[in-house]
Design a protein around this motif. Structure first.
Motif, PDB file in Angstrom:
ATOM      1  N   ARG A 140     -35.177 -16.191   5.468  1.00  0.00           N
ATOM      2  CA  ARG A 140     -35.827 -14.933   5.817  1.00  0.00           C
ATOM      3  C   ARG A 140     -34.804 -13.800   5.962  1.00  0.00           C
ATOM      4  O   ARG A 140     -35.061 -12.669   5.592  1.00  0.00           O
ATOM      5  N   LEU A 141     -33.657 -14.133   6.507  1.00  0.00           N
ATOM      6  CA  LEU A 141     -32.629 -13.108   6.696  1.00  0.00           C
ATOM      7  C   LEU A 141     -32.102 -12.575   5.373  1.00  0.00           C
ATOM      8  O   LEU A 141     -31.918 -11.372   5.209  1.00  0.00           O
ATOM      9  N   ILE A 142     -31.839 -13.476   4.451  1.00  0.00           N
ATOM     10  CA  ILE A 142     -31.168 -13.044   3.216  1.00  0.00           C
ATOM     11  C   ILE A 142     -32.129 -12.911   2.041  1.00  0.00           C
ATOM     12  O   ILE A 142     -31.721 -12.504   0.960  1.00  0.00           O
ATOM     13  N   ASP A 143     -33.388 -13.275   2.272  1.00  0.00           N
ATOM     14  CA  ASP A 143     -34.423 -13.157   1.239  1.00  0.00           C
ATOM     15  C   ASP A 143     -34.063 -13.951  -0.011  1.00  0.00           C
ATOM     16  O   ASP A 143     -34.167 -13.458  -1.126  1.00  0.00           O
ATOM     17  N   TYR A 151     -27.904  -2.109  16.327  1.00  0.00           N
ATOM     18  CA  TYR A 151     -27.974  -2.856  15.074  1.00  0.00           C
ATOM     19  C   TYR A 151     -29.335  -2.584  14.435  1.00  0.00           C
ATOM     20  O   TYR A 151     -30.368  -2.684  15.098  1.00  0.00           O
ATOM     21  N   TYR A 155     -31.779  -4.043   7.371  1.00  0.00           N
ATOM     22  CA  TYR A 155     -31.955  -3.438   6.061  1.00  0.00           C
ATOM     23  C   TYR A 155     -33.379  -2.844   6.001  1.00  0.00           C
ATOM     24  O   TYR A 155     -34.280  -3.296   6.708  1.00  0.00           O
ATOM     25  N   ARG A 214     -32.532  -3.292  16.830  1.00  0.00           N
ATOM     26  CA  ARG A 214     -32.225  -4.214  17.933  1.00  0.00           C
ATOM     27  C   ARG A 214     -31.857  -3.346  19.134  1.00  0.00           C
ATOM     28  O   ARG A 214     -30.775  -2.780  19.196  1.00  0.00           O
ATOM     29  N   GLU A 263     -21.237 -10.236  15.361  1.00  0.00           N
ATOM     30  CA  GLU A 263     -21.224  -9.872  16.781  1.00  0.00           C
ATOM     31  C   GLU A 263     -22.523 -10.224  17.487  1.00  0.00           C
ATOM     32  O   GLU A 263     -22.524 -10.485  18.690  1.00  0.00           O
ATOM     33  N   VAL A 264     -23.627 -10.154  16.755  1.00  0.00           N
ATOM     34  CA  VAL A 264     -24.937 -10.470  17.341  1.00  0.00           C
ATOM     35  C   VAL A 264     -25.729 -11.297  16.347  1.00  0.00           C
ATOM     36  O   VAL A 264     -25.402 -11.356  15.159  1.00  0.00           O
ATOM     37  N   ARG A 277     -23.778 -17.660   6.204  1.00  0.00           N
ATOM     38  CA  ARG A 277     -23.734 -17.479   7.657  1.00  0.00           C
ATOM     39  C   ARG A 277     -22.963 -18.585   8.369  1.00  0.00           C
ATOM     40  O   ARG A 277     -23.143 -18.804   9.551  1.00  0.00           O
ATOM     41  N   ALA A 333     -28.202 -12.416  13.659  1.00  0.00           N
ATOM     42  CA  ALA A 333     -28.794 -11.791  12.464  1.00  0.00           C
ATOM     43  C   ALA A 333     -27.940 -10.677  11.871  1.00  0.00           C
ATOM     44  O   ALA A 333     -28.312 -10.100  10.847  1.00  0.00           O
ATOM     45  N   GLN A 334     -26.817 -10.362  12.480  1.00  0.00           N
ATOM     46  CA  GLN A 334     -25.973  -9.323  11.886  1.00  0.00           C
ATOM     47  C   GLN A 334     -25.338  -9.851  10.610  1.00  0.00           C
ATOM     48  O   GLN A 334     -24.986 -11.032  10.510  1.00  0.00           O
ATOM     49  N   GLU A 335     -25.192  -8.975   9.662  1.00  0.00           N
ATOM     50  CA  GLU A 335     -24.471  -9.312   8.438  1.00  0.00           C
ATOM     51  C   GLU A 335     -23.093  -9.843   8.831  1.00  0.00           C
ATOM     52  O   GLU A 335     -22.399  -9.214   9.646  1.00  0.00           O
ATOM     53  N   ALA A 375     -37.823  -8.884   1.989  1.00  0.00           N
ATOM     54  CA  ALA A 375     -36.613  -8.068   1.849  1.00  0.00           C
ATOM     55  C   ALA A 375     -35.541  -8.667   2.745  1.00  0.00           C
ATOM     56  O   ALA A 375     -35.846  -9.439   3.663  1.00  0.00           O
ATOM     57  N   VAL A 376     -34.323  -8.317   2.455  1.00  0.00           N
ATOM     58  CA  VAL A 376     -33.219  -8.778   3.303  1.00  0.00           C
ATOM     59  C   VAL A 376     -33.433  -8.233   4.713  1.00  0.00           C
ATOM     60  O   VAL A 376     -33.733  -7.051   4.890  1.00  0.00           O
ATOM     61  N   ARG A 377     -33.282  -9.107   5.695  1.00  0.00           N
ATOM     62  CA  ARG A 377     -33.545  -8.684   7.072  1.00  0.00           C
ATOM     63  C   ARG A 377     -32.286  -8.684   7.933  1.00  0.00           C
ATOM     64  O   ARG A 377     -32.355  -8.611   9.162  1.00  0.00           O
ATOM     65  N   LEU A 378     -31.148  -8.767   7.299  1.00  0.00           N
ATOM     66  CA  LEU A 378     -29.891  -8.762   8.058  1.00  0.00           C
ATOM     67  C   LEU A 378     -29.738  -7.458   8.828  1.00  0.00           C
ATOM     68  O   LEU A 378     -30.259  -6.415   8.427  1.00  0.00           O
ATOM     69  N   LEU A 379     -29.003  -7.547   9.922  1.00  0.00           N
ATOM     70  CA  LEU A 379     -28.755  -6.364  10.737  1.00  0.00           C
ATOM     71  C   LEU A 379     -27.421  -5.726  10.369  1.00  0.00           C
ATOM     72  O   LEU A 379     -26.449  -6.421  10.072  1.00  0.00           O
ATOM     73  N   MET A 380     -27.401  -4.391  10.447  1.00  0.00           N
ATOM     74  CA  MET A 380     -26.166  -3.651  10.201  1.00  0.00           C
ATOM     75  C   MET A 380     -25.732  -2.980  11.508  1.00  0.00           C
ATOM     76  O   MET A 380     -26.564  -2.471  12.260  1.00  0.00           O
ATOM     77  N   LYS A 381     -24.444  -2.959  11.726  1.00  0.00           N
ATOM     78  CA  LYS A 381     -23.922  -2.303  12.927  1.00  0.00           C
ATOM     79  C   LYS A 381     -23.957  -0.785  12.708  1.00  0.00           C
ATOM     80  O   LYS A 381     -23.456  -0.288  11.690  1.00  0.00           O
TER      81      LYS A 381
END
Lengths: 155, 312
Positions: free
Chosen positions: A119-122, B94, B97, B46, A12-13, A79, A15-17, B2-8
């Protein structure tokens, strides 16, 4: 040359998983309904380009990376929107491909891997992805895409 | 890293903690539970598109939610103001992690914590982690003049011997004097950049062993990338300071500069900018020597002293 859709992912945005789906709706010249780029809030949406509307990557590439480096890059972590199986995506560059029954996408460029993903997923995957990082495409004609759908060049 | 993904996530509860601080409790929206956190970890919230803010995670153990304590800064860049004025229970946000970059060294016989204002939040997570352990804990907690003591009840429950300093009552803090009572302890300090600098200076003067610090400097820690330098953007009349632990690209983006970028590794040429003046330390792998006379890649390359950039 025909492949299959074996994964569908949207976010949805930026960098979101990525969220896994069974199907998605492609909107002509917009992208995937609900996806960050269709909503113009993706990582690169400040500089909108049609190539950001939908992306693809081969499942085989993810397997190769594991075989070669031991790094598990999951479809979700890649991604990309559409994970394919059974087709060489790079061969589609500059061509129009059909996904599912109706959707048509134009393959604008080969995806260039970036540090942003690392960087996002390390995980160190940028070098492994060079030259096989998938496709960036424009949606020419909309339609529903489901898991198992065919992917083929439009002749 | 570390994982930097965003979670809703969505806001589950908002609690006024005093001193202009509110706790925001979040619950996950598209997963059954959050990833586990570690003491001292922070998350990136975010707030809106392009507005990311860093906050410590400080929920009590057993609470499956994430808690972020946010102090209203009316003169800030807008993140805290948005959260205090606009965020409501049920709103979707958002969160990244957990980012474990202020870790607690385990199994030390004694700890000393210095917290300035909302800097108490990572310290709270330390106190929770040390609950029931046979170690000596000292907490020096500094609050601003006139403020209620944020989290006072919670802090006193976790650390009954807490020493609370209110600048209205106690005047200027005597960090040196306090640190003399903490020799040999594992020392942690969190607060504003000025607060942390004050404690650090006192520790240096005393020759205290290294203290672990975290301050409210915005942005992402990236280690030592080079010497700090100044970027002059005459077109926008902005002068930006690039610290040693951030890239010039990060600083440009934070300033709102509309700059294209991609690889962040000096390879793809996406972020090239024109240099009008100044010495550049080139670290890219894509420019020719001829090009390097007039352009640079701010994702990896840096300036020396002051540089002037065109068209931003």
């Amino acid at each position: 040359m025909t492949g299959r859709v074996c994964g569908i992912y949207t976010a949805e945005v930026a960098a979101q998983e990525m969220m896994e789906g069974q199907e998605c709706r492609l909107l002509a010249n917009v992208g995937i309904e609900g996806d960050r780029y269709a909503k113009r809030i993706g990582r690169w949406s400040d500089r909108p380009k049609t190539e950001h509307q939908i992306s693809f990557i081969e499942l085989e590439v993810l397997h190769q990376i594991y075989d070669e480096t031991g790094v598990v890059l999951t479809p979700r972590e890649s991604r990309r929107n559409i994970i394919t199986y059974g087709v060489r995506l790079n061969d589609f560059l500059g061509q129009t491909i059909r996904v599912g029954e109706n959707a048509l996408v134009y393959v604008e460029k080969l995806n260039h891997p970036c540090k942003y993903l690392e960087r996002l997923i390390d995980k160190q995957v940028m070098t492994s992805l060079l030259g096989r990082s998938g496709l960036n495409c424009q949606v020419i004609s909309g339609g529903i895409v489901r898991l198992g759908d065919r992917i083929e060049r439009v002749l | 890293m570390a994982v930097r993904l965003l979670m809703k996530v969505s806001v589950d509860q908002i609690v006024d903690e005093g001193g202009g601080i509110r706790s925001f409790y979040f619950r996950p929206e598209d997963r059954s539970r959050f990833p586990p956190t570690s003491p001292g970890a922070h998350t990136l919230l975010r707030v809106t598109k392009g507005m990311m803010r860093q906050y410590s995670l400080c929920a009590a153990p057993g609470d499956r939610r994430y808690r972020l304590a946010i102090r209203l800064d009316p003169a800030g860049r807008g993140g805290s103001r948005f959260m205090h004025e606009s965020a409501r229970v049920g709103d979707v946000f958002y969160l990244s992690y957990p980012q474990p970059d202020f870790p607690l060294e385990p199994d030390r016989p004694s700890y000393s914590f210095f917290a300035g204002g909302v800097g108490i939040t990572p310290i709270l997570s330390f106190l929770y982690a040390l609950q029931g352990q046979a170690c000596r804990i000292r907490l020096c907690y500094f609050v601003r003049a006139g403020d209620a003591v944020p989290f006072e009840q919670e802090v006193r429950a976790l650390c009954p011997q807490v020493e609370i300093f209110n600048s209205a009552l106690n005047g200027r803090a005597n960090f040196e004097g306090l640190l003399r009572g903490s020799q040999g302890d594992a020392i942690y300090c969190c607060g504003s950049a000025r607060f942390v600098a004050g404690v650090q200076e006192a520790a240096d003067a005393l020759g205290t062993a290294a203290i672990q610090v975290e301050s409210f400097v915005s942005g992402v820690k990236a280690g030592h990338l080079g010497e700090p330098f100044v970027v002059d953007l005459p077109r926008s009349r902005h002068i930006l300071h690039v610290p040693s632990d951030r890239s010039m690209l990060d600083v440009l983006l934070e300033d709102g500069v509309d700059i294209d970028y991609a690889c962040e590794a000096g390879v793809c040429r996406s972020c090239i900018v024109d240099v009008i003046e100044g010495e550049i330390i080139h670290r890219d792998q894509c420019l020719t020597e001829e090009e390097r006379r007039t352009v640079m890649t701010p994702c990896v390359s840096r300036g020396r002293g002051r540089i002037v950039i065109n068209s931003l």
